[in-house]
Design a protein around this motif. Structure first.
Motif, PDB file in Angstrom:
ATOM      1  N   LEU A   5       0.845  -1.200   0.000  1.00 57.40           N
ATOM      2  CA  LEU A   5       0.000   0.000   0.000  1.00 57.40           C
ATOM      3  C   LEU A   5       0.880   1.249   0.000  1.00 57.40           C
ATOM      4  O   LEU A   5       1.764   1.403   0.842  1.00 57.40           O
ATOM      5  N   LYS A   6       0.633   2.126  -0.966  1.00 62.44           N
ATOM      6  CA  LYS A   6       1.364   3.399  -1.038  1.00 62.44           C
ATOM      7  C   LYS A   6       0.434   4.549  -0.656  1.00 62.44           C
ATOM      8  O   LYS A   6      -0.703   4.638  -1.151  1.00 62.44           O
ATOM      9  N   LEU A   7       0.940   5.430   0.212  1.00 70.21           N
ATOM     10  CA  LEU A   7       0.189   6.635   0.600  1.00 70.21           C
ATOM     11  C   LEU A   7       0.321   7.637  -0.535  1.00 70.21           C
ATOM     12  O   LEU A   7       1.404   8.157  -0.789  1.00 70.21           O
ATOM     13  N   ASN A   8      -0.785   7.873  -1.236  1.00 70.35           N
ATOM     14  CA  ASN A   8      -0.753   8.637  -2.484  1.00 70.35           C
ATOM     15  C   ASN A   8      -1.700   9.843  -2.443  1.00 70.35           C
ATOM     16  O   ASN A   8      -2.324  10.187  -3.432  1.00 70.35           O
ATOM     17  N   GLY A   9      -1.800  10.455  -1.256  1.00 73.92           N
ATOM     18  CA  GLY A   9      -2.760  11.557  -1.112  1.00 73.92           C
ATOM     19  C   GLY A   9      -2.197  12.933  -1.399  1.00 73.92           C
ATOM     20  O   GLY A   9      -2.930  13.913  -1.477  1.00 73.92           O
ATOM     21  N   GLY A  10      -0.854  13.027  -1.567  1.00 74.33           N
ATOM     22  CA  GLY A  10      -0.223  14.349  -1.662  1.00 74.33           C
ATOM     23  C   GLY A  10      -0.120  14.902  -3.069  1.00 74.33           C
ATOM     24  O   GLY A  10      -0.008  14.157  -4.046  1.00 74.33           O
ATOM     25  N   LEU A  11      -0.143  16.227  -3.154  1.00 81.24           N
ATOM     26  CA  LEU A  11       0.043  16.925  -4.425  1.00 81.24           C
ATOM     27  C   LEU A  11       1.495  17.367  -4.554  1.00 81.24           C
ATOM     28  O   LEU A  11       2.213  17.464  -3.562  1.00 81.24           O
ATOM     29  N   GLY A  12       1.911  17.668  -5.776  1.00 77.96           N
ATOM     30  CA  GLY A  12       3.303  18.079  -6.022  1.00 77.96           C
ATOM     31  C   GLY A  12       3.507  19.576  -5.931  1.00 77.96           C
ATOM     32  O   GLY A  12       4.461  20.109  -6.505  1.00 77.96           O
ATOM     33  N   THR A  13       2.634  20.274  -5.195  1.00 71.87           N
ATOM     34  CA  THR A  13       2.662  21.750  -5.179  1.00 71.87           C
ATOM     35  C   THR A  13       3.965  22.322  -4.622  1.00 71.87           C
ATOM     36  O   THR A  13       4.457  23.328  -5.116  1.00 71.87           O
ATOM     37  N   THR A  14       4.560  21.679  -3.591  1.00 67.53           N
ATOM     38  CA  THR A  14       5.786  22.235  -3.007  1.00 67.53           C
ATOM     39  C   THR A  14       6.940  22.211  -4.002  1.00 67.53           C
ATOM     40  O   THR A  14       7.879  22.986  -3.883  1.00 67.53           O
ATOM     41  N   MET A  15       6.828  21.342  -5.016  1.00 65.97           N
ATOM     42  CA  MET A  15       7.881  21.283  -6.031  1.00 65.97           C
ATOM     43  C   MET A  15       7.426  21.950  -7.338  1.00 65.97           C
ATOM     44  O   MET A  15       8.002  21.731  -8.397  1.00 65.97           O
ATOM     45  N   GLY A  16       6.349  22.749  -7.221  1.00 66.12           N
ATOM     46  CA  GLY A  16       5.899  23.531  -8.374  1.00 66.12           C
ATOM     47  C   GLY A  16       5.164  22.724  -9.421  1.00 66.12           C
ATOM     48  O   GLY A  16       5.090  23.128 -10.583  1.00 66.12           O
ATOM     49  N   CYS A  17       4.601  21.567  -9.027  1.00 70.90           N
ATOM     50  CA  CYS A  17       3.879  20.717  -9.994  1.00 70.90           C
ATOM     51  C   CYS A  17       2.394  20.691  -9.665  1.00 70.90           C
ATOM     52  O   CYS A  17       1.999  20.885  -8.522  1.00 70.90           O
ATOM     53  N   VAL A  18       1.579  20.418 -10.671  1.00 77.90           N
ATOM     54  CA  VAL A  18       0.147  20.255 -10.432  1.00 77.90           C
ATOM     55  C   VAL A  18      -0.174  18.757 -10.475  1.00 77.90           C
ATOM     56  O   VAL A  18       0.521  17.992 -11.117  1.00 77.90           O
ATOM     57  N   GLY A  19      -1.241  18.359  -9.773  1.00 76.60           N
ATOM     58  CA  GLY A  19      -1.635  16.950  -9.774  1.00 76.60           C
ATOM     59  C   GLY A  19      -0.906  16.144  -8.717  1.00 76.60           C
ATOM     60  O   GLY A  19      -0.146  16.686  -7.903  1.00 76.60           O
ATOM     61  N   PRO A  20      -1.135  14.820  -8.697  1.00 73.81           N
ATOM     62  CA  PRO A  20      -0.536  13.960  -7.674  1.00 73.81           C
ATOM     63  C   PRO A  20       0.987  14.008  -7.720  1.00 73.81           C
ATOM     64  O   PRO A  20       1.580  14.021  -8.798  1.00 73.81           O
ATOM     65  N   LYS A  21       1.602  14.009  -6.557  1.00 72.31           N
ATOM     66  CA  LYS A  21       3.067  14.022  -6.493  1.00 72.31           C
ATOM     67  C   LYS A  21       3.652  12.775  -7.165  1.00 72.31           C
ATOM     68  O   LYS A  21       4.732  12.815  -7.744  1.00 72.31           O
ATOM     69  N   SER A  22       2.919  11.665  -7.076  1.00 71.82           N
ATOM     70  CA  SER A  22       3.404  10.396  -7.633  1.00 71.82           C
ATOM     71  C   SER A  22       3.578  10.439  -9.150  1.00 71.82           C
ATOM     72  O   SER A  22       4.196   9.558  -9.732  1.00 71.82           O
ATOM     73  N   ALA A  23       3.036  11.499  -9.795  1.00 67.19           N
ATOM     74  CA  ALA A  23       3.135  11.618 -11.257  1.00 67.19           C
ATOM     75  C   ALA A  23       4.336  12.462 -11.699  1.00 67.19           C
ATOM     76  O   ALA A  23       4.548  12.681 -12.888  1.00 67.19           O
ATOM     77  N   ILE A  24       5.157  12.923 -10.724  1.00 66.08           N
ATOM     78  CA  ILE A  24       6.356  13.700 -11.075  1.00 66.08           C
ATOM     79  C   ILE A  24       7.429  12.747 -11.607  1.00 66.08           C
ATOM     80  O   ILE A  24       7.678  11.694 -11.025  1.00 66.08           O
ATOM     81  N   GLU A  25       8.044  13.132 -12.718  1.00 65.29           N
ATOM     82  CA  GLU A  25       9.142  12.322 -13.266  1.00 65.29           C
ATOM     83  C   GLU A  25      10.377  12.490 -12.379  1.00 65.29           C
ATOM     84  O   GLU A  25      10.798  13.606 -12.103  1.00 65.29           O
TER      85      GLU A  25
ATOM     86  N   LEU B 141      19.975  23.327  -2.352  1.00 65.32           N
ATOM     87  CA  LEU B 141      19.780  24.155  -3.545  1.00 65.32           C
ATOM     88  C   LEU B 141      18.861  25.320  -3.191  1.00 65.32           C
ATOM     89  O   LEU B 141      17.851  25.128  -2.505  1.00 65.32           O
ATOM     90  N   GLY B 142      19.189  26.509  -3.678  1.00 62.30           N
ATOM     91  CA  GLY B 142      18.428  27.722  -3.339  1.00 62.30           C
ATOM     92  C   GLY B 142      17.109  27.848  -4.089  1.00 62.30           C
ATOM     93  O   GLY B 142      16.693  26.964  -4.849  1.00 62.30           O
ATOM     94  N   ASP B 143      16.442  28.987  -3.890  1.00 61.13           N
ATOM     95  CA  ASP B 143      15.098  29.226  -4.442  1.00 61.13           C
ATOM     96  C   ASP B 143      15.033  29.162  -5.967  1.00 61.13           C
ATOM     97  O   ASP B 143      13.984  28.833  -6.523  1.00 61.13           O
ATOM     98  N   HIS B 144      16.121  29.476  -6.653  1.00 57.27           N
ATOM     99  CA  HIS B 144      16.110  29.421  -8.123  1.00 57.27           C
ATOM    100  C   HIS B 144      15.897  27.990  -8.632  1.00 57.27           C
ATOM    101  O   HIS B 144      15.577  27.769  -9.798  1.00 57.27           O
ATOM    102  N   PHE B 145      16.094  27.013  -7.749  1.00 56.84           N
ATOM    103  CA  PHE B 145      15.981  25.594  -8.118  1.00 56.84           C
ATOM    104  C   PHE B 145      14.736  24.944  -7.517  1.00 56.84           C
ATOM    105  O   PHE B 145      14.540  23.747  -7.657  1.00 56.84           O
ATOM    106  N   LYS B 146      13.914  25.742  -6.830  1.00 61.41           N
ATOM    107  CA  LYS B 146      12.849  25.175  -5.999  1.00 61.41           C
ATOM    108  C   LYS B 146      11.816  24.372  -6.791  1.00 61.41           C
ATOM    109  O   LYS B 146      11.377  23.309  -6.372  1.00 61.41           O
ATOM    110  N   LYS B 147      11.416  24.897  -7.961  1.00 59.01           N
ATOM    111  CA  LYS B 147      10.405  24.203  -8.767  1.00 59.01           C
ATOM    112  C   LYS B 147      11.080  23.246  -9.739  1.00 59.01           C
ATOM    113  O   LYS B 147      12.150  23.562 -10.277  1.00 59.01           O
ATOM    114  N   VAL B 148      10.451  22.108  -9.955  1.00 57.93           N
ATOM    115  CA  VAL B 148      11.037  21.057 -10.809  1.00 57.93           C
ATOM    116  C   VAL B 148      11.413  21.609 -12.189  1.00 57.93           C
ATOM    117  O   VAL B 148      12.497  21.344 -12.704  1.00 57.93           O
ATOM    118  N   GLN B 149      10.516  22.391 -12.754  1.00 59.75           N
ATOM    119  CA  GLN B 149      10.733  22.947 -14.094  1.00 59.75           C
ATOM    120  C   GLN B 149      11.999  23.810 -14.131  1.00 59.75           C
ATOM    121  O   GLN B 149      12.830  23.704 -15.037  1.00 59.75           O
TER     122      GLN B 149
END
Length: 490
Positions: free
Chosen positions: A100-120, A414-422
């Motif tokens: 069982l994987k806990l899959n309730g979180g979003l990827g917002t802290t890393m600047g992504c939309v949708g489930p965190k589990s969908a981040i490459e 890594l500083g703020d310039h690197f905060k979002k995945v993109q």
């Protein structure tokens, strides 16, 4: 009853009655009988949580720090002392396992939309892709059928169901269920924020992963697993890339007869806020920093006193889950989360942590596992390590590169310039080589060319308004690069 306690009891009774009435109004607005039954179960669970919250608040329940003890040797067993299972015993145990994987979180802290589990995260693969690959290989290699269960939240459910369609036809059964969706509470009135059962998304929240057990039962998934002959559940966070099925731990769960195992690992200075296992009033408990009286917080963070922390990799007996649910034995410590609603109103969220259930299970204890079983990706600094040559990929599992001479992982900031995945991805033409890196700090507008080698301690600081470009093929060993610099190819 003393005169002093009467007003408190009266206020508590009034709050409980008001909350019950408001929740009943929400339930009555649901017309579909099946949906109504499910929603009522959620609201009953929430009401029980709210009742405990008010009761603890009235008592002023406070941890007695003198009762907090380091667990005995029988309560935390080193991984190296576990006996490996025979092939036959392993196969039998695997046939009774579900993951069982806990899959309730979003990827917002890393600047992504949708489930965190969908981040490459590695070689074009997402967290979910890697998990599927691991379990598929496990099933194929052992000729078993270990199912993958995803506990989604209302934030991730629709998108996750769409994503998992791509795994249809693969050697893996995937099941999903939702953790509860409960109302935020107005801090002043202690009443639920939403006035109808749909409401705005921002008026509801998932009440922490401690809700897993009730939601597993409410959704019918628990009974389904038991009907399929499953007896053991391996639970972990979907973003922990070190949380793979370990057959030695599974064998220990079976052989020891323990109903609950928690994987812990040695604490470093980066983990001082992590929950730890303690003995408290005669039983083993998970102690979170939020429960520690303020005057003892520094004591709690001490690496000398509390040497281990919870990885949230848990192994649990499914029959035991059924028992504690039916007997209504669960009363996990409540974490109060203060938030501000979209309207600016102060609200509270009552949450619980899944590891806190350890005190309700027989024979429960910790296993002190190697650090590589804890590889969470909470930030792009973690992503930097995962995408580098520090790891190799083996059937979806990340394995520390044997060319790394020591088993520790570099500290990366890594500083703020690197905060979002993109933004992070745009700053590296290719992942640097870091097999001999100890520490890296990068702040400001910095970019890296291809085949950059970083070793020892490297600190790169671009001043505000300036930029630093590290050229392709550069070798930085124990270097500090700062100021308004452009490092050019020669």
């Amino acid at each position: 009853m003393s005169m002093d306690s009467r007003p408190v009891d009266h206020i508590r009774s009034f709050s409980l009655l008001s909350m019950r009435n408001e929740l009943n109004k929400l339930v009555e607005q649901v017309k579909d009988p099946e949906a109504k039954k499910y929603f009522k179960n959620e609201m009953d669970g929430f009401y029980a949580l709210f009742t405990r919250y008010l009761s603890e608040k009235a008592k002023g329940t406070r941890l007695n720090w003198r009762e907090v003890k380091t667990p005995g040797n029988d309560k935390i067993i080193p991984y190296k002392e576990l006996k490996p299972a025979s092939h036959e015993a392993s196969k039998t145990a695997l046939s009774k396992l579900a993951v069982l994987k806990l899959n309730g979180g979003l990827g917002t802290t890393m600047g992504c939309v949708g489930p965190k589990s969908a981040i490459e995260v590695r070689d074009g693969m997402t967290f979910l892709d890697l998990t599927v690959r691991q379990i598929e290989y496990l099933n194929r290699d052992n000729n078993v059928s270990v199912p993958l269960i995803l506990m989604n939240s209302f934030n991730t459910d629709d998108e996750t169901k769409r994503i998992i369609q791509k795994y249809t036809g693969q050697q893996l059964k995937i099941m999903t269920f939702n953790q509860s969706r409960v109302p935020r509470i107005e801090k002043e009135s202690l009443l639920p924020l939403p006035k109808d059962p749909v409401g705005k998304i921002s008026e509801w929240y998932p009440p922490g992963h401690g809700d897993l057990f009730e939601s597993l039962a409410n959704s019918g998934t628990l009974d389904k697993l038991l009907a399929e002959g499953k007896e053991y559940l391996f639970i972990s966070n979907v973003d922990n890339l070190g949380a793979t099925v370990d057959q030695t731990i599974l064998n220990h769960l079976v052989e020891s007869g323990a109903e609950f195992l928690m994987e812990v690992t040695d604490k470093t200075k980066a983990d001082i806020k992590g929950g730890t296992l303690v003995e408290y009033e005669g039983s083993i408990r998970l102690l979170e920093i939020a429960q520690v009286p303020s005057e003892h917080v520094e004591d709690f963070k001490s690496v000398k006193k509390f040497k281990i922390f919870n990885t949230n990799n848990l192994w649990v007996s499914i029959r035991a889950i059924k028992r504690v649910i039916e007997h209504q034995e669960l009363s996990m410590e409540i974490i109060v989360n203060n938030k501000t609603a979209e309207t600016g109103e102060k609200v509270i969220q009552l949450e619980t942590a899944v590891g806190a259930a350890i005190k309700h299970f027989k024979g429960a204890h910790g296993i002190n596992v190697p650090r590589q079983r804890f590889l969470p990706v909470k930030s792009t600094s973690d992503l930097f390590l995962i995408t580098s040559d520090l790891y190799k990929l083996n059937h979806g599992e990340l394995v520390l590169n044997p060319k790394r001479l020591f088993g520790t992982v570099p500290i990366v900031k890594l500083g703020d310039h690197f905060k979002k995945v993109q933004h992070f991805l745009s700053r590296f033409q290719s992942p640097p080589h870091i097999l001999e890196l100890d520490h890296l700090t990068v702040t400001g507008d910095v970019t890296f060319g291809t085949d950059v080698v970083l070793s020892g301690t490297v600190i790169i600081v671009a001043n505000h308004g300036s930029r630093i470009d590290i050229p392709s093929g550069a070798i930085l060993h124990d270097k500090v690069v700062s100021g308004n610099l452009r490092i050019l190819d020669h």
